[in-house]
Design a protein around this motif. Structure first.
Motif, PDB file in Angstrom:
ATOM      1  N   ALA A   1     -12.361  -0.468  -0.170  1.00  0.00           N
ATOM      2  CA  ALA A   1     -13.566  -0.586   0.658  1.00  0.00           C
ATOM      3  C   ALA A   1     -13.435   0.144   1.985  1.00  0.00           C
ATOM      4  CB  ALA A   1     -13.875  -2.062   0.914  1.00  0.00           C
ATOM      5  N   SER A   2     -12.274   0.710   2.271  1.00  0.00           N
ATOM      6  CA  SER A   2     -12.055   1.287   3.603  1.00  0.00           C
ATOM      7  C   SER A   2     -10.901   2.287   3.551  1.00  0.00           C
ATOM      8  CB  SER A   2     -11.720   0.140   4.572  1.00  0.00           C
ATOM      9  OG  SER A   2     -11.365   0.635   5.845  1.00  0.00           O
ATOM     10  N   GLY A   3     -10.833   3.109   4.586  1.00  0.00           N
ATOM     11  CA  GLY A   3      -9.641   3.910   4.864  1.00  0.00           C
ATOM     12  C   GLY A   3      -9.084   4.728   3.719  1.00  0.00           C
TER      13      GLY A   3
ATOM     14  N   VAL B   1     -11.382  -1.949  -6.066  1.00  0.00           N
ATOM     15  CA  VAL B   1     -11.123  -3.374  -5.810  1.00  0.00           C
ATOM     16  C   VAL B   1     -11.045  -3.632  -4.311  1.00  0.00           C
ATOM     17  CG1 VAL B   1      -9.415  -5.215  -6.117  1.00  0.00           C
ATOM     18  CG2 VAL B   1      -9.735  -3.487  -7.900  1.00  0.00           C
ATOM     19  N   ASP B   2     -11.621  -4.753  -3.871  1.00  0.00           N
ATOM     20  CA  ASP B   2     -11.447  -5.155  -2.479  1.00  0.00           C
ATOM     21  C   ASP B   2     -11.987  -6.586  -2.320  1.00  0.00           C
ATOM     22  OD1 ASP B   2     -10.900  -3.024   0.101  1.00  0.00           O
ATOM     23  OD2 ASP B   2     -11.590  -5.032   0.638  1.00  0.00           O
ATOM     24  N   VAL B   3     -11.783  -7.144  -1.134  1.00  0.00           N
ATOM     25  CA  VAL B   3     -12.413  -8.434  -0.805  1.00  0.00           C
ATOM     26  C   VAL B   3     -13.652  -8.217   0.068  1.00  0.00           C
ATOM     27  CG1 VAL B   3     -10.436  -9.983  -1.013  1.00  0.00           C
ATOM     28  CG2 VAL B   3     -10.746  -8.680   1.101  1.00  0.00           C
TER      29      VAL B   3
ATOM     30  N   ASN C   1      -1.793   0.411  -5.938  1.00  0.00           N
ATOM     31  CA  ASN C   1      -1.762  -0.837  -5.166  1.00  0.00           C
ATOM     32  C   ASN C   1      -1.715  -0.470  -3.689  1.00  0.00           C
ATOM     33  OD1 ASN C   1      -1.620  -2.896  -7.308  1.00  0.00           O
ATOM     34  ND2 ASN C   1       0.263  -1.817  -7.857  1.00  0.00           N
ATOM     35  N   ASN C   2      -2.913  -0.417  -3.105  1.00  0.00           N
ATOM     36  CA  ASN C   2      -3.055   0.127  -1.748  1.00  0.00           C
ATOM     37  C   ASN C   2      -3.491  -0.926  -0.733  1.00  0.00           C
ATOM     38  OD1 ASN C   2      -4.026   2.289   0.354  1.00  0.00           O
ATOM     39  ND2 ASN C   2      -5.884   1.138  -0.181  1.00  0.00           N
ATOM     40  N   ALA C   3      -4.145  -2.004  -1.171  1.00  0.00           N
ATOM     41  CA  ALA C   3      -4.702  -2.979  -0.207  1.00  0.00           C
ATOM     42  C   ALA C   3      -3.610  -3.462   0.742  1.00  0.00           C
ATOM     43  CB  ALA C   3      -5.303  -4.173  -0.953  1.00  0.00           C
TER      44      ALA C   3
ATOM     45  N   ALA D   1       6.917  -8.816  10.169  1.00  0.00           N
ATOM     46  CA  ALA D   1       6.322  -9.222   8.895  1.00  0.00           C
ATOM     47  C   ALA D   1       5.905  -7.989   8.098  1.00  0.00           C
ATOM     48  CB  ALA D   1       5.119 -10.132   9.141  1.00  0.00           C
ATOM     49  N   TYR D   2       5.221  -7.072   8.777  1.00  0.00           N
ATOM     50  CA  TYR D   2       4.764  -5.842   8.107  1.00  0.00           C
ATOM     51  C   TYR D   2       5.967  -5.037   7.607  1.00  0.00           C
ATOM     52  CZ  TYR D   2       1.763  -1.669   7.472  1.00  0.00           C
ATOM     53  OH  TYR D   2       1.071  -0.592   6.969  1.00  0.00           O
ATOM     54  N   ASN D   3       6.996  -4.902   8.459  1.00  0.00           N
ATOM     55  CA  ASN D   3       8.223  -4.211   8.042  1.00  0.00           C
ATOM     56  C   ASN D   3       8.821  -4.882   6.805  1.00  0.00           C
ATOM     57  OD1 ASN D   3       9.151  -3.423  11.402  1.00  0.00           O
ATOM     58  ND2 ASN D   3       8.714  -1.942   9.803  1.00  0.00           N
TER      59      ASN D   3
ATOM     60  N   GLY E   1       0.893   7.737  10.548  1.00  0.00           N
ATOM     61  CA  GLY E   1      -0.335   7.197  11.137  1.00  0.00           C
ATOM     62  C   GLY E   1      -1.580   7.813  10.516  1.00  0.00           C
ATOM     63  N   ILE E   2      -2.407   6.989   9.899  1.00  0.00           N
ATOM     64  CA  ILE E   2      -3.653   7.464   9.291  1.00  0.00           C
ATOM     65  C   ILE E   2      -4.816   6.786  10.029  1.00  0.00           C
ATOM     66  CG2 ILE E   2      -4.904   7.833   7.118  1.00  0.00           C
ATOM     67  CD1 ILE E   2      -1.979   8.769   6.921  1.00  0.00           C
ATOM     68  N   LYS E   3      -5.794   7.588  10.425  1.00  0.00           N
ATOM     69  CA  LYS E   3      -6.911   7.071  11.224  1.00  0.00           C
ATOM     70  C   LYS E   3      -7.823   6.188  10.385  1.00  0.00           C
ATOM     71  CE  LYS E   3      -7.944  10.251  14.728  1.00  0.00           C
ATOM     72  NZ  LYS E   3      -7.210   9.580  15.749  1.00  0.00           N
ATOM     73  N   THR E   4      -7.525   4.889  10.339  1.00  0.00           N
ATOM     74  CA  THR E   4      -8.348   3.945   9.563  1.00  0.00           C
ATOM     75  C   THR E   4      -8.606   2.713  10.435  1.00  0.00           C
ATOM     76  OG1 THR E   4      -6.510   2.641   8.691  1.00  0.00           O
ATOM     77  CG2 THR E   4      -7.077   4.636   7.467  1.00  0.00           C
ATOM     78  N   ASN E   5      -9.193   1.703   9.810  1.00  0.00           N
ATOM     79  CA  ASN E   5      -9.512   0.472  10.556  1.00  0.00           C
ATOM     80  C   ASN E   5      -8.356  -0.512  10.608  1.00  0.00           C
ATOM     81  OD1 ASN E   5     -12.180   1.118  11.146  1.00  0.00           O
ATOM     82  ND2 ASN E   5     -12.791   0.583   9.046  1.00  0.00           N
TER      83      ASN E   5
END
Ligand SMILES: NC(=O)c1ccc[n+]([C@@H]2O[C@H](COP(=O)([O-])OP(=O)(O)OC[C@H]3O[C@@H](n4cnc5c(N)ncnc54)[C@H](O)[C@@H]3O)[C@@H](O)[C@H]2O)c1
Length: 282
Positions: free
Chosen positions: A15-17, A36-38, A89-91, A154-156, A187-191
């Motif tokens: 749905a984004s980016g 797929v998205d929420v 699997n990108n979400a 957490a992200y790491n 770095g990718i310019k997304t939300n």
């Protein structure tokens, strides 16, 4: 080489980016896209863009953090299209918090989406690829799956884990006809930073600065990221780095595996903008 035309490509976070741009690029290449998205509205916009480009798309509201939902979705794809050929699997979500302030609830929220979401998506679709004797699984990690950053524990953790999981699977799938790729965007310019969860205490003040700082640093467009992913899929690349920043950071952490932090962060508290002093003043 993985063929894209005529194949069924599942992509989460569409749905984004990066997910939206990759869904659009896959459709332009002639894939049947299962997006797929929420985010219902964002997904509808992705579908509209694909339809305008003359591509084939169906949309699915699925929370990748729900193992049951992901397996039910895989069944739907099996029934509708005879199974997936390409699974991306990108979400993902981001979070800004130092370890001492990070609640278990927030940690688990991120791991459930960024790590378990990838595991569920892989395990749910792998039998379909096995049955066909070919296919491609693409799991999106990050440069933060190559080196660690303050406020991103957490992200790491999730992105290092995605890398470990994906590389192990790649070794297991050697010779099977199933290709497994791990993607490490810079770095990718997304939300992603605008939607990030921030630690409670500094939420109001830091959020905008971190998002602005991220926008300044993130130089690659989602469309360029999508091109690199598609090219990596075509070439059966096991490891897909996106952006010059990713390539340079990869080299720095290899040359200085323990001390890269002294070069990359120089007293900064995280990927946003604050120095230690600025943070202490808040
Ligand atoms: N933007 C970057 O600089 C960057 C860098 C490295 C890695 N990545 C990774 O790339 C991937 C895509 O991120 P992006 O930058 O395009 O971000 P984004 O915020 O633009 O898109 C992420 C999408 O994932 C969806 N999503 C979130 N939780 C979900 C869930 N539980 N189930 C289904 N969908 C869900 C969101 O609704 C959104 O549409 C993420 O895994 C992210 O960690 C991004």
């Amino acid at each position: 080489m993985t063929e894209i035309r005529g194949k069924t490509a599942v992509i989460t976070g569409a749905a984004s980016g990066i997910g939206r741009a990759t869904a659009l690029a896959l459709a332009r290449e002639g894939a049947r896209v299962a997006a797929v998205d929420v985010d219902r509205e964002g997904l509808a916009e992705t579908a509209a863009q694909i339809a305008r480009a003359g591509g084939q798309v169906s949309t699915y509201l699925v929370d990748v953090a729900s193992r049951d939902a992901v397996h039910a979705f895989a069944q739907e794809i099996e029934s509708a299209f005879g199974g997936a050929d390409i699974v991306i699997n990108n979400a993902g979500v981001a979070q800004v918090a130092r370890v001492e302030e990070l609640s278990f609830e927030d940690f688990e929220w991120l791991m459930n989406i960024d790590f378990w979401g990838v595991v569920y998506g892989t395990k749910a679709f792998l039998p379909q690829l096995r049955a066909k004797g070919e296919g491609h699984i693409v799991n999106v990690s990050s440069v933060f799956g190559l080196f660690a950053v303050p406020t991103q524990a957490a992200y790491n953790s999730a992105k290092f884990a995605v890398r470990g999981f994906t590389e192990a699977l790649r070794h297991e799938m050697r010779g099977s006809g199933i290709v497994v790729s791990c993607v490490h965007p810079g770095g990718i310019k997304t939300n992603i930073m605008r939607n990030a969860r921030f630690l409670q205490s500094v939420q109001q003040t830091v959020r905008e600065e971190a998002a602005t700082g991220f926008d300044r640093l993130a130089r690659t467009t989602p469309e360029r990221a999508a091109d690199v992913i598609i090219s990596g899929i075509r070439k059966n690349k096991g490891r897909i780095l996106i952006g010059t920043d990713a390539k340079i950071l990869d080299i720095i952490q290899r040359l200085m595996p323990a001390s890269y932090g002294s070069i990359l962060f120089r007293g900064r508290t995280g990927i946003g903008a604050l120095t230690e002093n600025e943070a202490a003043e808040r």
